[in-house]
Design an enzyme around this catalytic site. Structure first.
Site, PDB file in Angstrom:
ATOM      1  N   ARG A  75      -9.371  -0.520   4.440  1.00 21.93           N
ATOM      2  CA  ARG A  75      -8.255   0.355   3.546  1.00 21.93           C
ATOM      3  C   ARG A  75      -6.771   0.258   3.178  1.00 21.93           C
ATOM      4  O   ARG A  75      -6.357   0.650   2.574  1.00 21.93           O
ATOM      5  CB  ARG A  75      -7.961   1.462   4.745  1.00 21.93           C
ATOM      6  CG  ARG A  75      -9.399   2.537   5.116  1.00 21.93           C
ATOM      7  CD  ARG A  75      -8.587   3.686   5.779  1.00 21.93           C
ATOM      8  NE  ARG A  75      -8.482   4.779   4.967  1.00 21.93           N
ATOM      9  CZ  ARG A  75      -7.494   5.578   5.651  1.00 21.93           C
ATOM     10  NH1 ARG A  75      -7.787   6.115   7.030  1.00 21.93           N
ATOM     11  NH2 ARG A  75      -6.315   6.172   4.620  1.00 21.93           N
TER      12      ARG A  75
ATOM     13  N   ASP B  23       4.549   0.466  12.265  1.00 19.58           N
ATOM     14  CA  ASP B  23       2.987   0.291  11.442  1.00 19.58           C
ATOM     15  C   ASP B  23       3.100  -1.402  11.485  1.00 19.58           C
ATOM     16  O   ASP B  23       2.436  -2.418  11.337  1.00 19.58           O
ATOM     17  CB  ASP B  23       2.922  -0.160   9.308  1.00 19.58           C
ATOM     18  CG  ASP B  23       3.342   1.152   9.444  1.00 19.58           C
ATOM     19  OD1 ASP B  23       2.279   2.576  10.389  1.00 19.58           O
ATOM     20  OD2 ASP B  23       3.250   1.687   8.317  1.00 19.58           O
TER      21      ASP B  23
ATOM     22  N   GLN C  64       6.225  19.638   7.107  1.00 26.50           N
ATOM     23  CA  GLN C  64       8.367  19.142   6.234  1.00 26.50           C
ATOM     24  C   GLN C  64       7.683  19.195   5.038  1.00 26.50           C
ATOM     25  O   GLN C  64       8.826  19.391   4.234  1.00 26.50           O
ATOM     26  CB  GLN C  64       8.275  18.224   6.775  1.00 26.50           C
ATOM     27  CG  GLN C  64       8.898  17.898   8.327  1.00 26.50           C
ATOM     28  CD  GLN C  64       9.455  19.552   8.822  1.00 26.50           C
ATOM     29  OE1 GLN C  64      11.166  19.472   8.346  1.00 26.50           O
ATOM     30  NE2 GLN C  64       9.398  20.026  10.196  1.00 26.50           N
TER      31      GLN C  64
ATOM     32  N   LYS D  98       0.898  -0.948  -0.224  1.00 25.49           N
ATOM     33  CA  LYS D  98      -0.069  -0.170   0.057  1.00 25.49           C
ATOM     34  C   LYS D  98       0.993   1.018   0.358  1.00 25.49           C
ATOM     35  O   LYS D  98       0.631   1.837  -0.582  1.00 25.49           O
ATOM     36  CB  LYS D  98      -0.861   0.007   1.179  1.00 25.49           C
ATOM     37  CG  LYS D  98      -1.535   1.190   1.583  1.00 25.49           C
ATOM     38  CD  LYS D  98      -2.043   0.975   2.634  1.00 25.49           C
ATOM     39  CE  LYS D  98      -1.904   1.752   4.400  1.00 25.49           C
ATOM     40  NZ  LYS D  98      -1.405   2.861   4.258  1.00 25.49           N
ATOM     41  N   ASN D  99       2.415   0.883   1.261  1.00 23.56           N
ATOM     42  CA  ASN D  99       2.892   2.295   0.937  1.00 23.56           C
ATOM     43  C   ASN D  99       3.620   2.501   0.332  1.00 23.56           C
ATOM     44  O   ASN D  99       4.759   3.675  -0.269  1.00 23.56           O
ATOM     45  CB  ASN D  99       2.848   2.642   2.277  1.00 23.56           C
ATOM     46  CG  ASN D  99       2.531   2.830   3.678  1.00 23.56           C
ATOM     47  OD1 ASN D  99       1.162   3.300   3.218  1.00 23.56           O
ATOM     48  ND2 ASN D  99       2.345   3.200   4.852  1.00 23.56           N
TER      49      ASN D  99
ATOM     50  N   CYS E  54      -6.201  12.994  13.297  1.00 19.38           N
ATOM     51  CA  CYS E  54      -6.155  11.211  12.156  1.00 19.38           C
ATOM     52  C   CYS E  54      -6.076  10.697  13.810  1.00 19.38           C
ATOM     53  O   CYS E  54      -5.464  11.046  14.587  1.00 19.38           O
ATOM     54  CB  CYS E  54      -4.950  11.151  11.869  1.00 19.38           C
ATOM     55  SG  CYS E  54      -4.148   9.494  11.661  1.00 19.38           S
TER      56      CYS E  54
ATOM     57  N   VAL F 267       2.016  18.424   8.334  1.00 21.38           N
ATOM     58  CA  VAL F 267       2.646  18.319   6.868  1.00 21.38           C
ATOM     59  C   VAL F 267       3.720  19.278   6.653  1.00 21.38           C
ATOM     60  O   VAL F 267       4.187  19.783   5.776  1.00 21.38           O
ATOM     61  CB  VAL F 267       2.138  18.046   6.365  1.00 21.38           C
ATOM     62  CG1 VAL F 267       1.139  16.396   5.475  1.00 21.38           C
ATOM     63  CG2 VAL F 267       0.302  19.325   5.484  1.00 21.38           C
TER      64      VAL F 267
ATOM     65  N   ARG G 234       0.007  14.292  13.286  1.00 19.91           N
ATOM     66  CA  ARG G 234       0.388  13.905  11.483  1.00 19.91           C
ATOM     67  C   ARG G 234       0.395  15.244  10.716  1.00 19.91           C
ATOM     68  O   ARG G 234      -0.033  15.457   9.599  1.00 19.91           O
ATOM     69  CB  ARG G 234      -0.312  12.689  11.107  1.00 19.91           C
ATOM     70  CG  ARG G 234      -0.355  11.942  11.884  1.00 19.91           C
ATOM     71  CD  ARG G 234      -0.807  11.178  11.135  1.00 19.91           C
ATOM     72  NE  ARG G 234       0.342  10.305  10.472  1.00 19.91           N
ATOM     73  CZ  ARG G 234      -0.589   9.404   9.378  1.00 19.91           C
ATOM     74  NH1 ARG G 234      -1.900   8.759   9.617  1.00 19.91           N
ATOM     75  NH2 ARG G 234       0.190   8.907   7.978  1.00 19.91           N
TER      76      ARG G 234
HETATM   77  N1  EPU Z   1       5.363  14.596  10.754  1.00 20.72           N
HETATM   78  C1  EPU Z   1       5.732  16.416  11.180  1.00 20.72           C
HETATM   79  N2  EPU Z   1       5.376  16.674  10.340  1.00 20.72           N
HETATM   80  C2  EPU Z   1       5.921  16.227   8.410  1.00 20.72           C
HETATM   81  C3  EPU Z   1       5.849  15.364   8.890  1.00 20.72           C
HETATM   82  C4  EPU Z   1       5.975  14.395   9.438  1.00 20.72           C
HETATM   83  O1  EPU Z   1       5.728  16.582  12.557  1.00 20.72           O
HETATM   84  O2  EPU Z   1       5.479  17.573   8.059  1.00 20.72           O
HETATM   85  C5  EPU Z   1       6.170  13.940  12.164  1.00 20.72           C
HETATM   86  C6  EPU Z   1       4.545  13.107  12.084  1.00 20.72           C
HETATM   87  O3  EPU Z   1       3.879  13.170  13.103  1.00 20.72           O
HETATM   88  C7  EPU Z   1       4.910  11.677  12.367  1.00 20.72           C
HETATM   89  C8  EPU Z   1       6.468  11.318  12.572  1.00 20.72           C
HETATM   90  O4  EPU Z   1       6.754  12.835  11.968  1.00 20.72           O
HETATM   91  O5  EPU Z   1       5.228  12.073  14.470  1.00 20.72           O
HETATM   92  C9  EPU Z   1       6.927  10.307  11.088  1.00 20.72           C
HETATM   93  O6  EPU Z   1       5.986  10.464   9.970  1.00 20.72           O
HETATM   94  P1  EPU Z   1       5.814  10.764   8.767  1.00 20.72           P
HETATM   95  O7  EPU Z   1       5.715  12.089   7.960  1.00 20.72           O
HETATM   96  O8  EPU Z   1       7.151   9.402   8.200  1.00 20.72           O
HETATM   97  O9  EPU Z   1       4.424   9.673   8.384  1.00 20.72           O
HETATM   98  P2  EPU Z   1       3.962   9.622   7.050  1.00 20.72           P
HETATM   99  O10 EPU Z   1       4.681   9.921   6.090  1.00 20.72           O
HETATM  100  O11 EPU Z   1       2.069  10.403   7.452  1.00 20.72           O
HETATM  101  C10 EPU Z   1       4.110   7.051   6.048  1.00 20.72           C
HETATM  102  C11 EPU Z   1       3.519   6.165   5.843  1.00 20.72           C
HETATM  103  C12 EPU Z   1       2.005   5.382   7.175  1.00 20.72           C
HETATM  104  C13 EPU Z   1       3.738   4.938   8.133  1.00 20.72           C
HETATM  105  C14 EPU Z   1       4.419   6.374   8.622  1.00 20.72           C
HETATM  106  C15 EPU Z   1       6.122   5.543   9.414  1.00 20.72           C
HETATM  107  C16 EPU Z   1       2.271   6.293   4.084  1.00 20.72           C
HETATM  108  C17 EPU Z   1       1.171   6.987   2.716  1.00 20.72           C
HETATM  109  N3  EPU Z   1       1.322   5.802   5.305  1.00 20.72           N
HETATM  110  O12 EPU Z   1       3.284   7.244   7.018  1.00 20.72           O
HETATM  111  O13 EPU Z   1       1.750   4.420   6.994  1.00 20.72           O
HETATM  112  O14 EPU Z   1       3.042   4.464  10.003  1.00 20.72           O
HETATM  113  O15 EPU Z   1       4.560   6.181   7.122  1.00 20.72           O
HETATM  114  O16 EPU Z   1       5.819   4.849   8.887  1.00 20.72           O
HETATM  115  O17 EPU Z   1       2.905   5.659   3.683  1.00 20.72           O
HETATM  116  C18 EPU Z   1      -0.234   2.799   7.738  1.00 20.72           C
HETATM  117  O18 EPU Z   1      -0.108   1.763   6.758  1.00 20.72           O
HETATM  118  O19 EPU Z   1      -0.788   2.308   9.084  1.00 20.72           O
HETATM  119  C19 EPU Z   1       0.335   3.710   8.193  1.00 20.72           C
HETATM  120  C20 EPU Z   1      -0.266   4.813   9.154  1.00 20.72           C
END
Ligand code: EPU
Length: 416
Positions: A396, A304, A125, A22-23, A116, A123, A121
């Site tokens: 999902r 995960d 960054q 998925k990811n 969420c 964005v 979470r």
């Molecule tokens: N974060 C920030 N600011 C940002 C981005 C991230 O503060 O701009 C923080 C997040 O809040 C979190 C940490 O950084 O505490 C890591 O988040 P990351 O951005 O890596 O997570 P993501 O990209 O939103 C993906 C996967 C998730 C998985 C995480 C961590 C996808 C579509 N989703 O999420 O998958 O848990 O990386 O490995 O790739 C799942 O599949 O169940 C799932 C939640």
């Protein structure tokens, strides 16, 4: 709303074919926005999240044709540079259209994802990185408005490691002018799969698989063919299931080289694994041993998989300690597992699990994707019947989980 009814206590035996990740599929589908050529993708999993992203992509004008696990995208007639709230609110990964739209068309309007279940979470960054590439970004009325004449390469160091943040910036940088260096980049195999696809599309990327990606921007990308990597989280979920129930299963269409520490932890639990070139045979007899761990970014223990390993620990022959460092609220399954008779106490971001002799079925509620999977595992290990409500979370991200599990002997049915 569909529910799952699980009668526990069945040993698992047989073969399970693992679906595409998925990811990896979600960012890869968004890469279709980067080119006017055809992107021919295979091993795309049949998931609700994939349907959602395809719907979002189709409303931009991207042509989507789908034949089961094959999806062909064509981005030669994109007209709408927007991701509306109605779609983004249901799936945070929708933010992945921001980088590609901006890089190719110089403009994008993307709804800010809301809160969420597993954490706030943000964005920030993604936005910080795109600003460094020269985009003008404003946030108004819940939307991100991004504009640029042409993105310009830059050195970007994100404050923390972010998976979709790295993917968004990587896609944007492929079409920026000059060199971009992404430092502190996520190294997850799904990021690598996206990078490999981008290279097949003509992107120039060095350092793939490391935390420093160096991208030389190109004027345009072309079409490509790509098979999405198989889902390591799905595979690990089934390995946890057999560790909890006992049995002998063969996972097919999987890999063995990208499971980070999870396979070591499964061995510690007592699972015996035999690796083939694209398969894992897993055998379990007796009670699982407890394993303690702390979630971190790849190649550390994945967040995960935290809930699924916790499910195994609930019936282990001793106590364990699990620390979640990635998301601030990813223990929602704890209360539900305790309803099944587990003994788990949380203290901040650490869960203390005392293995109990048996779990007993009860009605429980799924709260997010991986929590749902962990409840299925706990229910299969429990005595009696468990009804799991709100399994739309499971749909999902898992391709017909109950069908795959009943084929190997689990007593699990969907109640419409
Ligand atoms: N974060 C920030 N600011 C940002 C981005 C991230 O503060 O701009 C923080 C997040 O809040 C979190 C940490 O950084 O505490 C890591 O988040 P990351 O951005 O890596 O997570 P993501 O990209 O939103 C993906 C996967 C998730 C998985 C995480 C961590 C996808 C579509 N989703 O999420 O998958 O848990 O990386 O490995 O790739 C799942 O599949 O169940 C799932 C939640």
């Amino acid at each position: 709303m569909d529910k799952l009814q699980v009668v526990g206590g069945k040993r698992l035996e047989g073969e399970i074919v693992i679906s595409g990740a998925k990811n990896a599929a979600l960012p890869i589908l968004c890469a279709g926005l980067l080119t006017s050529g055809d992107l021919e993708l295979s091993n795309v999993p049949r998931l609700h999240d994939v349907k959602t992203i395809l719907k979002l992509l189709a409303q931009t004008g991207l042509t989507v044709s789908q034949d089961d696990e094959r999806v062909t995208l064509n981005g030669s007639a994109i007209t709408t540079l927007e991701a509306p709230y109605e779609l983004v609110k249901t799936m945070r990964a929708s933010i992945l259209v921001l980088g590609p739209l901006l890089a190719r068309f110089g403009e994008a309007k993307v709804s800010l994802p809301g809160g969420c279940a597993i954490g706030s979470r943000p964005v920030d960054q993604h936005i910080k990185g795109l600003r460094a590439l020269g985009a003008e970004i404003t946030i108004e009325g819940g939307y991100i408005y991004a504009k640029c004449k042409k993105l310009k390469g830059a050195r970007i160091r994100t404050d923390m490691i972010t998976v979709t943040g790295t993917e968004n910036l990587l896609m944007a940088a492929t079409l920026a002018e000059g060199e971009t260096v992404l430092e502190n980049a996520a190294r997850e195999p799904e990021v690598t799969d996206l990078a490999n696809l981008l290279v097949a599309m003509g992107a120039k990327i060095e350092g793939i698989g490391t935390d420093r990606l160096v991208i030389q921007g190109v004027a345009e990308l072309h079409g490509a063919r790509h098979a999405v990597i198989s889902d390591r989280i799905e595979a690990a979920t089934f390995l946890c299931a057999v560790a909890a129930t006992g049995g002998d299963i063969l996972l097919k269409n999987t890999r063995t080289d990208y499971f980070d520490v999870a396979l070591d932890k499964l061995r510690e639990i007592g699972l015996v694994m035999t690796m083939g070139p694209a398969s894992i045979r897993a055998q379990m007899g007796g009670r699982p041993k407890p394993v303690s761990f702390r979630t971190t970014e790849y190649p550390g223990f994945p967040t995960d998989m935290q809930a699924q390993f916790m499910a195994v620990n609930t019936i282990a022959s001793g106590a364990s300690r699990i620390t979640e460092t990635i998301f601030e609220n990813r223990f929602m399954h704890v209360q539900e597992m305790n309803r099944l008779g587990a003994s788990i106490q949380t203290e901040g971001n650490t869960a203390h699990v005392k293995g109990v002799d048996r779990l007993v079925g009860a009605p429980v509620m799924a709260t997010d994707l991986r929590a749902s999977a962990s409840l299925v595992i706990a229910a299969m290990a429990a005595q009696g019947t468990t009804i799991i409500d709100r399994i739309y979370h499971l749909d999902r991200g898992y391709d017909r989980m109950e069908v795959k599990l009943s084929a190997v002997g689990a007593n699990i049915v969907r109640i419409k």
